[in-house]
Scaffold this motif. Structure first.
Motif, mmCIF file in Angstrom:
data_model
loop_
_atom_site.group_PDB
_atom_site.id
_atom_site.type_symbol
_atom_site.label_atom_id
_atom_site.label_comp_id
_atom_site.label_asym_id
_atom_site.label_seq_id
_atom_site.Cartn_x
_atom_site.Cartn_y
_atom_site.Cartn_z
ATOM 1 N N ARG A 168 42.095 -70.759 -6.462
ATOM 2 C CA ARG A 168 41.852 -70.221 -5.111
ATOM 3 C C ARG A 168 42.522 -68.856 -4.956
ATOM 4 O O ARG A 168 41.924 -67.917 -4.434
ATOM 5 C CB ARG A 168 42.397 -71.199 -4.073
ATOM 6 N N ILE A 169 43.748 -68.723 -5.419
ATOM 7 C CA ILE A 169 44.453 -67.438 -5.338
ATOM 8 C C ILE A 169 43.726 -66.388 -6.168
ATOM 9 O O ILE A 169 43.539 -65.247 -5.727
ATOM 10 C CB ILE A 169 45.920 -67.601 -5.791
ATOM 11 N N GLU A 170 43.285 -66.771 -7.357
ATOM 12 C CA GLU A 170 42.566 -65.827 -8.211
ATOM 13 C C GLU A 170 41.273 -65.362 -7.543
ATOM 14 O O GLU A 170 40.931 -64.178 -7.579
ATOM 15 C CB GLU A 170 42.260 -66.492 -9.550
ATOM 16 N N THR A 171 40.557 -66.283 -6.906
ATOM 17 C CA THR A 171 39.329 -65.932 -6.201
ATOM 18 C C THR A 171 39.623 -64.961 -5.066
ATOM 19 O O THR A 171 38.906 -63.966 -4.881
ATOM 20 C CB THR A 171 38.649 -67.201 -5.646
ATOM 21 N N LEU A 172 40.668 -65.235 -4.303
ATOM 22 C CA LEU A 172 41.035 -64.337 -3.202
ATOM 23 C C LEU A 172 41.415 -62.950 -3.707
ATOM 24 O O LEU A 172 41.045 -61.936 -3.106
ATOM 25 C CB LEU A 172 42.186 -64.939 -2.389
ATOM 26 N N LEU A 173 42.135 -62.886 -4.814
ATOM 27 C CA LEU A 173 42.510 -61.590 -5.376
ATOM 28 C C LEU A 173 41.286 -60.823 -5.867
ATOM 29 O O LEU A 173 41.192 -59.605 -5.673
ATOM 30 C CB LEU A 173 43.511 -61.774 -6.521
ATOM 31 N N ARG A 174 40.339 -61.523 -6.466
ATOM 32 C CA ARG A 174 39.102 -60.862 -6.909
ATOM 33 C C ARG A 174 38.310 -60.329 -5.720
ATOM 34 O O ARG A 174 37.771 -59.233 -5.779
ATOM 35 C CB ARG A 174 38.237 -61.833 -7.708
ATOM 36 N N GLN A 175 38.225 -61.132 -4.656
ATOM 37 C CA GLN A 175 37.493 -60.692 -3.460
ATOM 38 C C GLN A 175 38.162 -59.469 -2.849
ATOM 39 O O GLN A 175 37.495 -58.529 -2.439
ATOM 40 C CB GLN A 175 37.423 -61.822 -2.430
ATOM 41 N N ASP A 176 39.495 -59.475 -2.812
ATOM 42 C CA ASP A 176 40.226 -58.351 -2.243
ATOM 43 C C ASP A 176 40.025 -57.088 -3.074
ATOM 44 O O ASP A 176 39.829 -56.008 -2.537
ATOM 45 C CB ASP A 176 41.717 -58.685 -2.140
ATOM 46 N N SER A 177 40.055 -57.234 -4.393
ATOM 47 C CA SER A 177 39.877 -56.053 -5.240
ATOM 48 C C SER A 177 38.445 -55.549 -5.187
ATOM 49 O O SER A 177 38.197 -54.359 -5.365
ATOM 50 C CB SER A 177 40.293 -56.348 -6.677
ATOM 51 N N ALA A 178 37.472 -56.423 -4.913
ATOM 52 C CA ALA A 178 36.081 -55.982 -4.770
ATOM 53 C C ALA A 178 35.896 -55.216 -3.465
ATOM 54 O O ALA A 178 35.130 -54.256 -3.395
ATOM 55 C CB ALA A 178 35.144 -57.180 -4.818
ATOM 56 N N ARG A 179 36.608 -55.605 -2.413
ATOM 57 C CA ARG A 179 36.513 -54.916 -1.120
ATOM 58 C C ARG A 179 37.274 -53.599 -1.118
ATOM 59 O O ARG A 179 36.848 -52.637 -0.506
ATOM 60 C CB ARG A 179 37.071 -55.804 -0.010
#
Length: 131
Positions: free
Chosen positions: A105-116
């Motif tokens: 879940r943390i990894e997914t959130l970090l990926r979403q943040d870096s995509a934004r």
């Protein structure tokens, strides 16, 4: 006398983890349970109880898997008493280890943040500094 860097409970826990991994794998196959694996075993100091932490390949079916493993705990303990050289095998408590799920879940959130908010590349950063 040299001090030991390991405790008896750690050794027993490691041995239980190895043996239980085999038993749980067989139970998953034989009873059609959701795929689970033993991630850790914590043993109390008096060796009366062992908490068996399991992870599931399908987290949404983890409750079903843990419930089935709790029902099979008596069989597992009986089999462990035959295979392990212990005077008394601890009683088993199965619990779901959600640390893998939290990490994903943390990894997914970090990926979403870096995509934004993509970081500027070196070329873009150099152009901005020259202006």
């Amino acid at each position: 006398m040299p001090s030991r860097d390991f405790k008896r409970t750690d050794r027993v826990g490691a041995e239980l983890r190895r043996e239980l991994s085999l038993l749980v794998h067989a139970a998953v196959r034989d009873h059609g349970l959701p795929s689970v694996s033993v991630s850790d075993v914590e043993v109390t100091r008096d060796l009366d109880w062992a908490t068996v932490w399991v992870t599931a390949l399908q987290p949404e079916r983890s409750a079903e898997a843990v419930k089935a493993l709790k029902e099979l705990a008596v069989e597992f303990r009986r089999e462990l008493s035959r295979t392990m050289r212990m005077r008394r095998v601890p009683e088993l408590r199965f619990k779901y280890d959600d640390s893998v799920d939290k990490g994903e879940r943390i990894e997914t959130l970090l990926r979403q943040d870096s995509a934004r908010n993509p970081e500027p590349s070196k070329d873009e950063a150099g152009d901005a500094a020259e202006d």
